[in-house]
Design a protein around this motif. Structure first.
Motif, PDB file in Angstrom:
ATOM      1  N   LEU A 105       0.699  -1.202  -0.028  1.00 53.46           N
ATOM      2  CA  LEU A 105      -0.021  -0.104  -0.001  1.00 53.46           C
ATOM      3  C   LEU A 105       0.743   1.273   0.053  1.00 53.46           C
ATOM      4  O   LEU A 105       0.525   2.255  -0.860  1.00 53.46           O
ATOM      5  CB  LEU A 105      -1.044  -0.019   1.206  1.00 53.46           C
ATOM      6  CG  LEU A 105      -1.772   1.074   1.558  1.00 53.46           C
ATOM      7  CD1 LEU A 105      -2.815   1.449   0.574  1.00 53.46           C
ATOM      8  CD2 LEU A 105      -2.191   1.354   2.843  1.00 53.46           C
ATOM      9  N   ARG A 106       1.884   1.280   0.894  1.00 55.26           N
ATOM     10  CA  ARG A 106       2.644   2.604   1.194  1.00 55.26           C
ATOM     11  C   ARG A 106       3.503   2.757  -0.253  1.00 55.26           C
ATOM     12  O   ARG A 106       3.740   3.845  -0.774  1.00 55.26           O
ATOM     13  CB  ARG A 106       3.640   2.330   2.183  1.00 55.26           C
ATOM     14  CG  ARG A 106       3.167   2.090   3.458  1.00 55.26           C
ATOM     15  CD  ARG A 106       2.128   3.320   3.748  1.00 55.26           C
ATOM     16  NE  ARG A 106       2.588   4.510   3.786  1.00 55.26           N
ATOM     17  CZ  ARG A 106       1.865   5.564   3.761  1.00 55.26           C
ATOM     18  NH1 ARG A 106       0.668   5.654   3.618  1.00 55.26           N
ATOM     19  NH2 ARG A 106       2.541   6.783   3.704  1.00 55.26           N
ATOM     20  N   SER A 107       4.018   1.542  -0.989  1.00 56.59           N
ATOM     21  CA  SER A 107       4.829   1.778  -2.009  1.00 56.59           C
ATOM     22  C   SER A 107       4.114   1.942  -3.448  1.00 56.59           C
ATOM     23  O   SER A 107       4.595   2.610  -4.341  1.00 56.59           O
ATOM     24  CB  SER A 107       5.662   0.377  -2.427  1.00 56.59           C
ATOM     25  OG  SER A 107       4.810  -0.479  -2.640  1.00 56.59           O
ATOM     26  N   SER A 108       2.883   1.233  -3.555  1.00 59.69           N
ATOM     27  CA  SER A 108       2.073   1.626  -4.871  1.00 59.69           C
ATOM     28  C   SER A 108       0.864   2.573  -4.764  1.00 59.69           C
ATOM     29  O   SER A 108       0.304   2.958  -5.703  1.00 59.69           O
ATOM     30  CB  SER A 108       1.443   0.216  -5.278  1.00 59.69           C
ATOM     31  OG  SER A 108       0.575  -0.397  -4.370  1.00 59.69           O
ATOM     32  N   SER A 109       0.485   2.823  -3.501  1.00 56.77           N
ATOM     33  CA  SER A 109      -0.895   3.661  -3.296  1.00 56.77           C
ATOM     34  C   SER A 109      -1.947   2.801  -3.622  1.00 56.77           C
ATOM     35  O   SER A 109      -3.130   3.415  -3.613  1.00 56.77           O
ATOM     36  CB  SER A 109      -0.760   4.913  -3.785  1.00 56.77           C
ATOM     37  OG  SER A 109       0.176   5.755  -3.332  1.00 56.77           O
ATOM     38  N   LYS A 110      -1.980   1.660  -3.947  1.00 53.07           N
ATOM     39  CA  LYS A 110      -3.088   0.861  -4.206  1.00 53.07           C
ATOM     40  C   LYS A 110      -3.662   0.193  -2.834  1.00 53.07           C
ATOM     41  O   LYS A 110      -3.015  -0.458  -2.186  1.00 53.07           O
ATOM     42  CB  LYS A 110      -2.592  -0.327  -5.213  1.00 53.07           C
ATOM     43  CG  LYS A 110      -2.132   0.195  -6.533  1.00 53.07           C
ATOM     44  CD  LYS A 110      -1.812  -1.127  -7.557  1.00 53.07           C
ATOM     45  CE  LYS A 110      -1.284  -0.567  -8.902  1.00 53.07           C
ATOM     46  NZ  LYS A 110      -0.937  -1.814  -9.673  1.00 53.07           N
ATOM     47  N   GLY A 111      -5.129   0.227  -3.054  1.00 51.38           N
ATOM     48  CA  GLY A 111      -5.493  -0.417  -1.859  1.00 51.38           C
ATOM     49  C   GLY A 111      -5.521  -1.690  -1.863  1.00 51.38           C
ATOM     50  O   GLY A 111      -5.297  -2.721  -2.909  1.00 51.38           O
ATOM     51  N   GLN A 112      -5.722  -2.267  -0.437  1.00 53.88           N
ATOM     52  CA  GLN A 112      -5.425  -3.582  -0.411  1.00 53.88           C
ATOM     53  C   GLN A 112      -6.489  -4.363   0.597  1.00 53.88           C
ATOM     54  O   GLN A 112      -7.236  -3.611   1.367  1.00 53.88           O
ATOM     55  CB  GLN A 112      -4.043  -3.916   0.690  1.00 53.88           C
ATOM     56  CG  GLN A 112      -2.899  -3.128   0.126  1.00 53.88           C
ATOM     57  CD  GLN A 112      -2.441  -4.056  -1.222  1.00 53.88           C
ATOM     58  OE1 GLN A 112      -2.178  -5.220  -1.063  1.00 53.88           O
ATOM     59  NE2 GLN A 112      -2.040  -3.150  -2.334  1.00 53.88           N
ATOM     60  N   SER A 113      -6.915  -5.321   0.120  1.00 54.82           N
ATOM     61  CA  SER A 113      -8.031  -6.128   0.858  1.00 54.82           C
ATOM     62  C   SER A 113      -7.534  -7.570   0.973  1.00 54.82           C
ATOM     63  O   SER A 113      -7.187  -8.313   0.421  1.00 54.82           O
ATOM     64  CB  SER A 113      -9.216  -6.277  -0.295  1.00 54.82           C
ATOM     65  OG  SER A 113     -10.405  -6.743   0.416  1.00 54.82           O
ATOM     66  N   PHE A 132      -7.865  -1.814   3.315  1.00 56.28           N
ATOM     67  CA  PHE A 132      -6.856  -0.593   3.276  1.00 56.28           C
ATOM     68  C   PHE A 132      -6.825   0.389   2.186  1.00 56.28           C
ATOM     69  O   PHE A 132      -6.638  -0.091   0.962  1.00 56.28           O
ATOM     70  CB  PHE A 132      -5.418  -1.218   3.416  1.00 56.28           C
ATOM     71  CG  PHE A 132      -5.185  -1.890   4.898  1.00 56.28           C
ATOM     72  CD1 PHE A 132      -4.210  -1.041   5.840  1.00 56.28           C
ATOM     73  CD2 PHE A 132      -5.617  -2.769   5.633  1.00 56.28           C
ATOM     74  CE1 PHE A 132      -3.852  -1.375   6.955  1.00 56.28           C
ATOM     75  CE2 PHE A 132      -5.691  -3.214   6.795  1.00 56.28           C
ATOM     76  CZ  PHE A 132      -4.529  -2.430   7.618  1.00 56.28           C
ATOM     77  N   GLY A 133      -6.953   1.742   2.446  1.00 59.63           N
ATOM     78  CA  GLY A 133      -6.543   2.491   1.486  1.00 59.63           C
ATOM     79  C   GLY A 133      -6.489   3.943   2.265  1.00 59.63           C
ATOM     80  O   GLY A 133      -6.463   4.270   3.153  1.00 59.63           O
ATOM     81  N   LEU A 134      -5.624   4.775   1.161  1.00 64.98           N
ATOM     82  CA  LEU A 134      -5.302   6.098   1.574  1.00 64.98           C
ATOM     83  C   LEU A 134      -6.410   7.099   1.598  1.00 64.98           C
ATOM     84  O   LEU A 134      -7.357   7.036   0.834  1.00 64.98           O
ATOM     85  CB  LEU A 134      -4.323   6.431   0.445  1.00 64.98           C
ATOM     86  CG  LEU A 134      -3.097   5.799   0.243  1.00 64.98           C
ATOM     87  CD1 LEU A 134      -1.930   6.400  -0.727  1.00 64.98           C
ATOM     88  CD2 LEU A 134      -2.142   5.808   1.659  1.00 64.98           C
ATOM     89  N   GLU A 135      -6.094   7.878   2.347  1.00 62.70           N
ATOM     90  CA  GLU A 135      -7.417   9.088   2.688  1.00 62.70           C
ATOM     91  C   GLU A 135      -7.308   9.804   1.260  1.00 62.70           C
ATOM     92  O   GLU A 135      -6.502  10.181   0.930  1.00 62.70           O
ATOM     93  CB  GLU A 135      -7.069   9.965   3.895  1.00 62.70           C
ATOM     94  CG  GLU A 135      -7.187   9.022   5.082  1.00 62.70           C
ATOM     95  CD  GLU A 135      -8.877   9.122   5.711  1.00 62.70           C
ATOM     96  OE1 GLU A 135      -9.760   9.331   4.988  1.00 62.70           O
ATOM     97  OE2 GLU A 135      -8.914   8.692   6.838  1.00 62.70           O
TER      98      GLU A 135
END
Length: 364
Positions: A105-113, A132-135
């Protein structure tokens, strides 16, 4: 607005039903927007409104906010969670899974499920589906992470049971095939492998096979597997034992064919001493089954644990019995007839073959 529970009409803008008290608006766990109770997804951000809770994380992984639903789910207070690393509430066996998705998530900014086991305040584990997702950038620090939680404990139990059934069938079929197709030359490795598989499947610390020795009136260790929890030099050496020393256990096996002990410490002193003398180590739980070949008892197969158990699961007892029946005719001592304590029947003896009579002519 009509209440979805009692269908009572309520004035526009009212948050709770005046008749039954049902909440008339759903708060989005992701963006906080309000939605009508019949909505399944948020009309503002599209988040799943059925999410059990939400947790906000800083880029360091520290928890900055926990909504009431998440607190209720995990059983902790906001003071116990906020300011703490999220990983502190992840079960140890799932930490690798968590950090793998966190780094992605931190490296690609892609949401994780993904699914994760987390700690509950009561000490138990609960299984969750995490998103998980960025605001959104316009809502503050773009490095903030929002975590949506959906409990899947019950569905996880069902899938675990299905997986257990698959593992059990695979164990039965693979072991049966390996033993039945093994040549005499490869039989010993096949038996050792079978003991290892059954030991691991039943979560035992040791699995073993003893054979009865008719001449010495002893029970000799034939095959054994031990869990690799101690260096080889620290493992006990399993030796043969006189049948007279374990007469009580043998009599029970002879009568019931199976001998099950969940806690050795709860046995009567004499019986406890027999078990400890037999295994020559601090065994606290054991399951043994009498092996028969050609309707004769020829040995004992079993599993043991260093710790006691509330109760041996039925599948553990069944697997020991199954393996004993499977291996009975392939064991090298299957042709030896043992003396069994408490058996009043006389031992059968095979008559010696008669010698051929020399062809000698009688004198006239």
């Amino acid at each position: 607005m009509d209440c979805p529970a009692c269908h009572n009409p309520n004035p526009s803008g009212q948050k709770y039903c005046g008749t039954c008290g049902r909440k008339l608006e759903l708060e989005c766990p992701s963006c906080g927007a309000s939605s009508p109770p019949q909505y399944k997804f948020c009309g503002q951000c599209g988040a799943n409104l059925a999410a059990t809770g939400s947790i906000s994380l800083a880029s360091s992984g520290l928890i900055t906010h926990v909504n009431p639903k998440a607190l209720q789910l995990l059983g902790f207070s906001s003071e116990e969670m906020e300011g703490k690393p999220f990983s502190l509430f992840v079960e140890r066996d799932d930490l690798v899974v968590f950090f793998s998705h966190w780094n992605e998530l931190r490296s690609s900014s892609k949401g994780q499920s993904f699914e994760l086991a987390m700690k509950h305040q009561e000490g138990k584990s609960i299984y969750l589906l995490l998103d998980f997702g960025l605001e959104d950038h316009h809502k503050g620090d773009p490095s903030q992470v929002r975590v949506l939680l959906n409990e899947i404990t019950e569905s996880r139990k069902v899938s675990t049971q299905i997986q257990y059934q698959e593992d059990l069938l695979n164990l039965i079929f693979s072991t049966s095939d390996a033993v039945r197709t093994a040549s005499d030359r490869h039989m010993d490795p096949a038996i050792q492998d079978a003991l290892k598989k059954v030991g691991l499947f039943t979560e035992a610390d040791r699995s073993f096979i003893y054979g009865f020795n008719r001449r010495s009136k002893r029970m000799d260790p034939a095959y054994q597997w031990c869990r690799e929890t101690a260096p080889e030099q620290e493992r006990p050496e399993f030796k043969s034992i006189p049948l007279e020393m374990i007469k009580g256990a043998i009599v029970k096996l002879r009568k019931e064919q199976v001998y099950v002990v969940a806690d050795v410490a709860k046995l009567a002193p004499e019986e406890r001493n027999e078990v400890l003398a037999w295994h020559q180590e601090e065994i606290e739980a054991v399951v043994c089954h009498l092996i028969y070949a050609a309707k004769r008892p020829i040995g004992v197969i079993g599993i043991a644990k260093h710790g006691s158990v509330p109760e041996w699961p039925p599948h553990c007892i069944a697997m020991v019995k199954f393996l004993g029946q499977l291996l009975a005719d392939r064991l090298p001592f299957a042709a030896i007839e043992p003396p069994i304590a408490g058996d009043a029947r006389r031992q059968r003896r095979t008559p010696a073959p008669s010698r051929p009579t020399p062809d000698v002519e009688k004198p006239k």
